[in-house]
Enzyme design. Structure first.
Site, short mmCIF file in Angstrom:
data_model
loop_
_atom_site.label_atom_id
_atom_site.label_comp_id
_atom_site.label_asym_id
_atom_site.label_seq_id
_atom_site.Cartn_x
_atom_site.Cartn_y
_atom_site.Cartn_z
N ASN A 183 55.87 -42.12 107.59
CA ASN A 183 55.45 -42.51 106.25
C ASN A 183 53.92 -42.42 106.21
O ASN A 183 53.24 -43.27 106.79
CB ASN A 183 55.93 -43.94 105.97
CG ASN A 183 55.42 -44.47 104.64
OD1 ASN A 183 54.91 -43.71 103.81
ND2 ASN A 183 55.54 -45.78 104.43
N TRP A 184 53.43 -41.41 105.53
CA TRP A 184 51.97 -41.19 105.51
C TRP A 184 51.26 -42.02 104.44
O TRP A 184 50.03 -41.94 104.30
CB TRP A 184 51.66 -39.69 105.35
CG TRP A 184 51.95 -38.90 106.60
CD1 TRP A 184 52.26 -39.43 107.84
CD2 TRP A 184 51.97 -37.48 106.76
NE1 TRP A 184 52.46 -38.41 108.74
CE2 TRP A 184 52.28 -37.20 108.10
CE3 TRP A 184 51.75 -36.41 105.89
CZ2 TRP A 184 52.39 -35.90 108.60
CZ3 TRP A 184 51.85 -35.11 106.38
CH2 TRP A 184 52.16 -34.86 107.72
N LYS A 185 52.02 -42.77 103.66
CA LYS A 185 51.43 -43.67 102.64
C LYS A 185 50.38 -42.94 101.81
O LYS A 185 50.54 -41.77 101.49
CB LYS A 185 50.86 -44.92 103.32
CG LYS A 185 51.87 -45.57 104.28
CD LYS A 185 51.43 -46.92 104.76
CE LYS A 185 52.42 -47.43 105.79
NZ LYS A 185 52.26 -48.82 106.11
N HIS A 227 60.20 -50.16 100.14
CA HIS A 227 59.18 -50.37 101.18
C HIS A 227 58.42 -51.65 100.86
O HIS A 227 58.15 -51.95 99.69
CB HIS A 227 58.22 -49.17 101.24
CG HIS A 227 57.33 -49.24 102.45
ND1 HIS A 227 56.20 -50.02 102.47
CD2 HIS A 227 57.43 -48.68 103.68
CE1 HIS A 227 55.63 -49.91 103.66
NE2 HIS A 227 56.36 -49.11 104.42
N GLU A 285 55.44 -52.45 100.91
CA GLU A 285 54.23 -52.31 100.09
C GLU A 285 54.59 -52.15 98.61
O GLU A 285 53.87 -52.60 97.73
CB GLU A 285 53.37 -51.14 100.61
CG GLU A 285 52.68 -51.54 101.91
CD GLU A 285 52.54 -50.42 102.92
OE1 GLU A 285 52.55 -49.24 102.53
OE2 GLU A 285 52.43 -50.74 104.12
N GLU A 327 62.29 -53.37 108.44
CA GLU A 327 60.85 -53.41 108.69
C GLU A 327 60.33 -54.82 108.41
O GLU A 327 60.02 -55.14 107.25
CB GLU A 327 60.12 -52.43 107.77
CG GLU A 327 60.58 -51.00 107.90
CD GLU A 327 59.50 -50.04 107.43
OE1 GLU A 327 59.01 -49.28 108.27
OE2 GLU A 327 59.12 -50.10 106.26
N GLY A 383 51.85 -52.35 110.11
CA GLY A 383 50.42 -52.09 110.11
C GLY A 383 49.59 -53.16 110.79
O GLY A 383 48.37 -53.20 110.66
N SER A 401 54.80 -51.06 113.44
CA SER A 401 53.90 -50.81 114.58
C SER A 401 54.57 -50.06 115.73
O SER A 401 54.28 -50.31 116.90
CB SER A 401 53.28 -52.12 115.05
OG SER A 401 52.52 -52.70 114.01
N GLY A 414 54.47 -45.71 110.37
CA GLY A 414 53.34 -45.58 109.47
C GLY A 414 52.11 -45.09 110.23
O GLY A 414 51.93 -43.89 110.47
N GLY A 415 51.28 -46.03 110.65
CA GLY A 415 49.99 -45.70 111.28
C GLY A 415 50.07 -44.65 112.38
O GLY A 415 49.29 -43.69 112.39
C1 PEP Z 1 55.64 -48.44 107.51
O1 PEP Z 1 54.76 -48.28 106.70
O2 PEP Z 1 56.82 -48.23 107.17
C2 PEP Z 1 55.29 -48.89 108.86
C3 PEP Z 1 56.25 -49.25 109.65
O3 PEP Z 1 53.95 -48.89 109.18
P1 PEP Z 1 53.32 -49.11 110.66
O4 PEP Z 1 54.08 -48.18 111.59
O5 PEP Z 1 51.89 -48.73 110.51
O6 PEP Z 1 53.54 -50.53 111.03
#
Ligand code: PEP
Length: 251
Positions: free
Chosen positions: A8-10, A97, A99, A170, A176, A215, A236-237
């Protein structure tokens, strides 16, 4: 069931940057993508076409939209429709999600509408669920999982094609933050998710992948993938750099 290794590149990467990263992911994974694993990338809308140009025609690679509005078309400034995503070759879309829920105020009901509408239009849906820290501290993890699954899948029944649905657990406090849920926390939540899915979707539930997100990085991905009821990851990150995402994907 195929394992889904999702990025997920957000709100990161221009189209040019996204194309470069996608190219590098494909190069680094050349000959290394296990037959039972698929790669799924969620670029920002403006970079979908660029990523599609790289991934198109490559078996095991998919791309999708991070969001859409559950209507065919209309006066919805700033939104895109499922058809617009499908037109760019998207197979998947995210819904729920954290966010979207906690930054943009999306309700459980709206998430359910998106899941049902996306499926109806031919998208495969990844429904994200997960508790906030205060809910975990108040011992409400199972309650939150149940509520978000009930609402998120309100328009879905056991006739759903299992490959068109995935759930991503999640925990909000692990997204994040660098703080990964421990193996017991993940196993427990994924088992609760599977049990609730069985209640809602009968035997179909056992063929629906449950991804973990929060993470995930190359150093912990395989350990997480080995846990019961973990059928993939949503990253994500650590998905933003090709070398780190390609270090997470292979078995
Ligand atoms: C996400 O945005 O779905 C996520 C899990 O982010 P991160 O891996 O950065 O925690």
């Amino acid at each position: 069931m195929k394992k889904l290794m999702a990025a997920n590149w957000k709100m990161h990467k221009t189209a040019t940057e996204a194309e470069e990263t996608a190219r590098e992911v494909v190069r680094l994974l050349d000959g290394k993508l296990a037959g039972d694993r698929s790669v799924l990338i969620f670029p920002p809308f403006t970079a979908i076409q660029a990523v599609a140009a790289v991934l198109s025609g490559r078996p095991g690679y998919y791309w999708g939209g991070q969001n859409f509005h559950p209507k065919d078309e209309g006066a919805f400034t700033g939104e895109v429709s499922p058809e617009m995503l499908l037109d760019l070759g998207c197979s998947y879309a995210l819904a729920g999600h954290s966010e979207r829920r906690w930054v943009f105020g999306e309700s459980d009901e709206l998430v359910g509408e998106k899941v049902a509408f996306g499926l109806q239009k031919g998208l495969r849906m990844v429904l994200c669920i997960g508790e906030k820290l205060e809910e975990r501290k108040a011992d409400k993890v199972e309650e939150v999982i149940s509520r978000q699954l009930e609402a998120g899948l309100a328009g879905v029944n056991e006739d759903v094609a299992p490959e068109s649905l995935a759930v991503a657990y999640e925990p909000v406090w692990a997204i994040g933050t660098g703080e990964v849920a421990g193996p017991e926390e993940i196993s427990e939540a994924h088992t609760q998710t599977r049990v609730k899915l069985r209640e809602l979707l009968g035997n179909t539930a056992d063929q629906i992948p449950i991804l973990y997100g929060g993470s995930v990085k190359p150093a912990n991905a395989e350990q997480i993938m080995e846990l019961d009821n973990v059928d993939g990851v949503l990253v994500g990150g650590a998905s933003l750099a090709a070398d780190s995402f390609s270090g997470i994907v292979p078995a």
